[in-house]
Enzyme design. Structure first.
Site, PDB file in Angstrom:
ATOM      1  N   HIS A 129       0.842  -1.207   0.000  1.00 12.06           N
ATOM      2  CA  HIS A 129       0.000   0.000   0.000  1.00 12.06           C
ATOM      3  C   HIS A 129       0.873   1.251   0.000  1.00 12.06           C
ATOM      4  O   HIS A 129       2.084   1.180   0.193  1.00 12.06           O
ATOM      5  CB  HIS A 129      -0.903   0.016   1.239  1.00 12.06           C
ATOM      6  N   ASP A 131       0.635   5.235   1.896  1.00 12.04           N
ATOM      7  CA  ASP A 131      -0.082   5.857   3.010  1.00 12.04           C
ATOM      8  C   ASP A 131      -0.893   7.053   2.504  1.00 12.04           C
ATOM      9  O   ASP A 131      -0.428   7.803   1.649  1.00 12.04           O
ATOM     10  CB  ASP A 131       0.902   6.319   4.093  1.00 12.04           C
ATOM     11  N   HIS A 185       4.826   0.221   0.049  1.00 11.58           N
ATOM     12  CA  HIS A 185       5.505  -0.602   1.042  1.00 11.58           C
ATOM     13  C   HIS A 185       4.573  -1.714   1.527  1.00 11.58           C
ATOM     14  O   HIS A 185       3.359  -1.654   1.301  1.00 11.58           O
ATOM     15  CB  HIS A 185       6.042   0.253   2.201  1.00 11.58           C
ATOM     16  N   ARG A 195       6.037  -9.184  15.665  1.00 13.52           N
ATOM     17  CA  ARG A 195       6.700  -7.907  15.371  1.00 13.52           C
ATOM     18  C   ARG A 195       5.759  -6.754  15.722  1.00 13.52           C
ATOM     19  O   ARG A 195       4.541  -6.900  15.617  1.00 13.52           O
ATOM     20  CB  ARG A 195       7.037  -7.873  13.881  1.00 13.52           C
TER      21      ARG A 195
HETATM   22  O1  LIG Z   1       4.859  -2.153  10.210  1.00 16.19           O
HETATM   23  C1  LIG Z   1       5.460  -1.491   9.375  1.00 16.19           C
HETATM   24  O2  LIG Z   1       6.688  -1.487   9.280  1.00 16.19           O
HETATM   25  C2  LIG Z   1       4.685  -0.682   8.361  1.00 16.19           C
HETATM   26  C3  LIG Z   1       3.396  -0.157   8.882  1.00 16.19           C
HETATM   27  C4  LIG Z   1       2.647   0.607   7.842  1.00 16.19           C
HETATM   28  O3  LIG Z   1       2.997   0.650   6.703  1.00 16.19           O
HETATM   29  C5  LIG Z   1       1.420   1.333   8.224  1.00 16.19           C
HETATM   30  O4  LIG Z   1       0.984   1.251   9.375  1.00 16.19           O
HETATM   31  O5  LIG Z   1       0.865   2.030   7.329  1.00 16.19           O
HETATM   32 FE   LIG Z   2       1.967   2.193   5.600  1.00 15.05          FE
END
Ligand SMILES: O=C(O)CCC(=O)C(=O)O
Ligand SMILES: [Fe+2]
Length: 249
Positions: A129, A131, A185, A195
Protein backbone atom coordinates in the site's frame (compact mmCIF):
# COMPACT_ATOMS: atom_id res chain seq x y z
CA UNK A 1 5.31 3.83 24.16
CA UNK A 2 6.13 0.36 22.84
CA UNK A 3 5.58 -1.23 26.26
CA UNK A 4 2.13 0.35 26.51
CA UNK A 5 1.38 -0.72 22.93
CA UNK A 6 2.30 -4.34 23.70
CA UNK A 7 0.08 -4.28 26.80
CA UNK A 8 -2.88 -2.99 24.76
CA UNK A 9 -2.59 -5.88 22.30
CA UNK A 10 -2.39 -8.45 25.12
CA UNK A 11 -5.99 -7.69 26.14
CA UNK A 12 -8.57 -10.36 25.34
CA UNK A 13 -10.02 -10.14 21.81
CA UNK A 14 -13.52 -9.17 22.94
CA UNK A 15 -12.12 -6.28 25.01
CA UNK A 16 -10.22 -4.99 21.99
CA UNK A 17 -13.19 -5.27 19.65
CA UNK A 18 -15.92 -3.85 21.87
CA UNK A 19 -14.21 -0.46 21.83
CA UNK A 20 -14.56 0.21 25.58
CA UNK A 21 -11.02 -0.48 26.50
CA UNK A 22 -8.71 1.38 26.11
CA UNK A 23 -11.38 3.94 25.27
CA UNK A 24 -10.62 4.90 21.70
CA UNK A 25 -13.42 5.53 19.22
CA UNK A 26 -15.36 2.49 18.04
CA UNK A 27 -13.58 0.96 15.05
CA UNK A 28 -10.07 2.05 16.11
CA UNK A 29 -9.11 -1.58 16.65
CA UNK A 30 -8.87 -3.60 13.43
CA UNK A 31 -7.48 -6.95 12.43
CA UNK A 32 -6.81 -8.47 9.02
CA UNK A 33 -8.31 -6.53 6.10
CA UNK A 34 -11.92 -5.23 6.00
CA UNK A 35 -13.10 -7.29 3.02
CA UNK A 36 -10.47 -9.50 1.43
CA UNK A 37 -11.46 -11.33 -1.76
CA UNK A 38 -8.82 -14.02 -1.35
CA UNK A 39 -6.25 -15.17 1.20
CA UNK A 40 -3.38 -13.04 -0.11
CA UNK A 41 -5.48 -9.90 0.46
CA UNK A 42 -5.74 -10.65 4.17
CA UNK A 43 -3.08 -8.88 6.23
CA UNK A 44 -1.81 -11.06 9.11
CA UNK A 45 -1.86 -8.27 11.67
CA UNK A 46 -3.91 -6.29 14.13
CA UNK A 47 -3.79 -2.54 14.73
CA UNK A 48 -5.09 0.36 16.74
CA UNK A 49 -5.62 3.18 14.25
CA UNK A 50 -6.23 6.09 16.58
CA UNK A 51 -7.30 9.63 15.76
CA UNK A 52 -5.34 11.99 17.99
CA UNK A 53 -8.56 13.91 18.57
CA UNK A 54 -9.57 10.87 20.69
CA UNK A 55 -6.67 11.16 23.08
CA UNK A 56 -5.53 14.79 23.26
CA UNK A 57 -6.11 16.27 26.68
CA UNK A 58 -6.95 12.85 28.13
CA UNK A 59 -4.87 13.62 31.21
CA UNK A 60 -3.21 10.96 33.31
CA UNK A 61 -6.11 8.56 33.78
CA UNK A 62 -5.13 6.04 31.13
CA UNK A 63 -1.42 5.28 30.85
CA UNK A 64 -1.65 4.21 27.23
CA UNK A 65 -3.42 7.36 26.12
CA UNK A 66 -1.22 9.75 28.07
CA UNK A 67 1.89 7.96 26.75
CA UNK A 68 0.50 8.30 23.23
CA UNK A 69 -0.15 11.96 23.84
CA UNK A 70 3.46 12.57 24.91
CA UNK A 71 4.71 10.54 21.95
CA UNK A 72 2.48 12.52 19.55
CA UNK A 73 3.69 15.86 20.88
CA UNK A 74 7.31 14.96 20.10
CA UNK A 75 6.70 13.24 16.78
CA UNK A 76 4.36 15.93 15.47
CA UNK A 77 7.10 18.53 15.96
CA UNK A 78 9.41 16.40 13.85
CA UNK A 79 6.73 15.80 11.20
CA UNK A 80 6.08 19.55 10.92
CA UNK A 81 9.78 20.28 10.57
CA UNK A 82 10.26 17.63 7.89
CA UNK A 83 7.23 18.88 5.94
CA UNK A 84 8.59 22.43 6.06
CA UNK A 85 11.99 21.31 4.76
CA UNK A 86 10.39 19.32 1.96
CA UNK A 87 8.28 22.33 0.93
CA UNK A 88 11.31 24.61 1.02
CA UNK A 89 13.28 22.17 -1.16
CA UNK A 90 10.52 22.46 -3.75
CA UNK A 91 11.22 26.18 -3.85
CA UNK A 92 7.75 26.91 -2.51
CA UNK A 93 6.86 29.53 0.04
CA UNK A 94 4.17 27.78 2.05
CA UNK A 95 5.95 27.93 5.36
CA UNK A 96 2.78 28.01 7.47
CA UNK A 97 0.63 25.63 5.37
CA UNK A 98 1.32 22.51 7.45
CA UNK A 99 1.11 24.28 10.80
CA UNK A 100 -2.30 25.60 9.79
CA UNK A 101 -3.75 22.50 8.12
CA UNK A 102 -2.18 19.52 9.91
CA UNK A 103 -3.10 20.13 13.52
CA UNK A 104 -2.27 17.44 16.04
CA UNK A 105 -5.98 16.70 16.35
CA UNK A 106 -6.24 15.79 12.65
CA UNK A 107 -3.29 13.37 12.74
CA UNK A 108 -3.31 9.64 13.54
CA UNK A 109 -1.18 7.12 15.36
CA UNK A 110 -1.29 3.52 14.24
CA UNK A 111 0.04 0.80 16.50
CA UNK A 112 0.68 -2.42 14.60
CA UNK A 113 1.19 -5.96 15.84
CA UNK A 114 2.15 -8.80 13.51
CA UNK A 115 1.60 -12.16 15.22
CA UNK A 116 3.59 -15.20 14.09
CA UNK A 117 2.02 -16.67 10.98
CA UNK A 118 2.01 -20.43 10.35
CA UNK A 119 1.43 -19.87 6.61
CA UNK A 120 3.86 -16.98 6.22
CA UNK A 121 4.72 -17.86 2.61
CA UNK A 122 1.08 -17.34 1.58
CA UNK A 123 0.38 -14.11 3.45
CA UNK A 124 1.50 -10.55 4.01
CA UNK A 125 1.80 -9.05 7.47
CA UNK A 126 0.46 -5.91 5.81
CA UNK A 127 -0.68 -5.74 2.20
CA UNK A 128 1.28 -3.58 -0.27
CA UNK A 129 0.00 0.00 0.00
CA UNK A 130 0.86 3.68 0.05
CA UNK A 131 -0.08 5.86 3.01
CA UNK A 132 -3.01 8.30 2.60
CA UNK A 133 -1.30 11.22 4.33
CA UNK A 134 1.39 13.86 3.74
CA UNK A 135 4.12 11.89 5.44
CA UNK A 136 4.54 9.06 7.90
CA UNK A 137 7.04 8.68 10.71
CA UNK A 138 7.51 5.01 11.45
CA UNK A 139 9.34 3.14 14.17
CA UNK A 140 9.84 -0.60 13.81
CA UNK A 141 11.29 -3.07 16.28
CA UNK A 142 14.33 -5.33 15.70
CA UNK A 143 12.51 -8.13 13.84
CA UNK A 144 12.36 -6.73 10.30
CA UNK A 145 9.84 -7.46 7.56
CA UNK A 146 9.18 -3.99 6.15
CA UNK A 147 9.80 -3.83 2.40
CA UNK A 148 9.50 -1.00 -0.09
CA UNK A 149 9.68 -0.51 -3.84
CA UNK A 150 12.90 1.03 -5.09
CA UNK A 151 13.64 1.25 -8.81
CA UNK A 152 10.75 -1.11 -9.49
CA UNK A 153 11.98 -3.81 -7.08
CA UNK A 154 10.88 -4.79 -3.59
CA UNK A 155 13.73 -4.31 -1.12
CA UNK A 156 13.90 -5.02 2.61
CA UNK A 157 14.34 -2.16 5.07
CA UNK A 158 17.00 -3.19 7.56
CA UNK A 159 15.54 -2.91 11.07
CA UNK A 160 17.21 -0.30 13.25
CA UNK A 161 15.54 0.56 16.52
CA UNK A 162 17.63 3.72 16.84
CA UNK A 163 16.21 5.11 13.60
CA UNK A 164 12.90 6.44 12.36
CA UNK A 165 11.65 5.72 8.86
CA UNK A 166 10.05 8.59 6.96
CA UNK A 167 7.64 7.70 4.18
CA UNK A 168 6.16 10.19 1.74
CA UNK A 169 2.39 9.72 1.51
CA UNK A 170 -0.17 10.28 -1.27
CA UNK A 171 -0.95 13.88 -0.30
CA UNK A 172 2.65 15.08 -0.63
CA UNK A 173 2.83 13.18 -3.91
CA UNK A 174 -0.06 15.30 -5.23
CA UNK A 175 1.07 18.49 -3.54
CA UNK A 176 4.53 18.22 -5.13
CA UNK A 177 2.93 17.22 -8.46
CA UNK A 178 4.85 13.89 -8.59
CA UNK A 179 8.22 15.25 -7.43
CA UNK A 180 8.00 13.44 -4.07
CA UNK A 181 6.85 9.88 -4.61
CA UNK A 182 4.41 8.17 -2.32
CA UNK A 183 6.30 4.98 -1.52
CA UNK A 184 4.74 1.52 -1.98
CA UNK A 185 5.50 -0.60 1.04
CA UNK A 186 4.39 -3.84 2.66
CA UNK A 187 5.25 -6.10 5.57
CA UNK A 188 6.23 -9.75 5.16
CA UNK A 189 4.56 -12.24 7.47
CA UNK A 190 6.89 -14.03 9.88
CA UNK A 191 6.58 -17.68 10.88
CA UNK A 192 8.69 -17.49 14.02
CA UNK A 193 8.64 -14.06 15.62
CA UNK A 194 5.96 -11.49 16.35
CA UNK A 195 6.70 -7.91 15.37
CA UNK A 196 5.56 -4.42 16.43
CA UNK A 197 5.68 -1.04 14.74
CA UNK A 198 4.26 2.42 15.44
CA UNK A 199 3.34 4.96 12.79
CA UNK A 200 2.48 8.66 13.00
CA UNK A 201 0.49 9.97 10.04
CA UNK A 202 0.67 13.70 9.24
CA UNK A 203 -2.86 14.45 8.03
CA UNK A 204 -4.84 17.62 7.35
CA UNK A 205 -8.42 18.28 8.44
CA UNK A 206 -11.06 16.52 6.34
CA UNK A 207 -12.12 19.77 4.65
CA UNK A 208 -8.63 20.62 3.40
CA UNK A 209 -8.45 20.83 -0.38
CA UNK A 210 -5.49 18.90 -1.73
CA UNK A 211 -3.95 20.27 -4.91
CA UNK A 212 -0.55 20.60 -6.51
CA UNK A 213 1.54 23.63 -5.63
CA UNK A 214 2.34 24.13 -9.33
CA UNK A 215 0.31 24.18 -12.55
CA UNK A 216 -0.44 22.30 -14.70
CA UNK A 217 -1.34 19.74 -12.10
CA UNK A 218 -1.41 16.02 -12.87
CA UNK A 219 -4.33 15.59 -10.44
CA UNK A 220 -7.72 17.13 -9.98
CA UNK A 221 -8.41 18.91 -6.71
CA UNK A 222 -10.01 16.86 -3.96
CA UNK A 223 -10.73 17.22 -0.29
CA UNK A 224 -9.03 14.91 2.18
CA UNK A 225 -12.52 13.69 3.15
CA UNK A 226 -13.22 12.71 -0.46
CA UNK A 227 -9.91 10.90 -0.69
CA UNK A 228 -10.45 8.88 2.52
CA UNK A 229 -13.97 8.01 1.41
CA UNK A 230 -12.78 6.83 -2.00
CA UNK A 231 -10.03 4.72 -0.44
CA UNK A 232 -12.48 3.13 2.00
CA UNK A 233 -14.99 2.40 -0.78
CA UNK A 234 -12.34 0.81 -2.98
CA UNK A 235 -11.02 -1.34 -0.14
CA UNK A 236 -14.58 -2.47 0.56
CA UNK A 237 -15.39 -3.22 -3.11
CA UNK A 238 -12.10 -4.61 -4.41
CA UNK A 239 -10.18 -5.61 -1.29
CA UNK A 240 -7.41 -3.11 -2.07
CA UNK A 241 -6.79 0.63 -2.34
CA UNK A 242 -6.77 2.13 -5.84
CA UNK A 243 -5.36 5.43 -4.56
CA UNK A 244 -4.16 8.38 -6.61
CA UNK A 245 -4.84 6.81 -10.01
CA UNK A 246 -8.50 7.74 -9.42
CA UNK A 247 -7.65 11.44 -9.30
CA UNK A 248 -5.33 11.72 -12.31
CA UNK A 249 -6.38 14.29 -14.91
O1 LIG B 1 4.86 -2.15 10.21
C1 LIG B 1 5.46 -1.49 9.37
O2 LIG B 1 6.69 -1.49 9.28
C2 LIG B 1 4.69 -0.68 8.36
C3 LIG B 1 3.40 -0.16 8.88
C4 LIG B 1 2.65 0.61 7.84
O3 LIG B 1 3.00 0.65 6.70
C5 LIG B 1 1.42 1.33 8.22
O4 LIG B 1 0.98 1.25 9.37
O5 LIG B 1 0.86 2.03 7.33
FE1 LIG C 1 1.97 2.19 5.60
Amino acid sequence: MRTEQMKAFKKPFNEKTNGNDPKFSMGSYTWGTPSPNYLRQLSWSEAYHVSLSDILGSGGLCTLRSTMEQFAAKVSELAQKLAEILVEKLGQNYSTFFKETCLQSTCFIRMNRYPTCPISNQMFGLMPHTDSDFLTILHQDHIGGLQLVKDGKWIAVKPNQQALIINIGDLFHVWSNNVYKSVHHRVAANKLQERFSTAYFLCPSYDTVIQSCVEPSAYRKFSFREYRQQVQNDVKCFGYKVGLARFLL
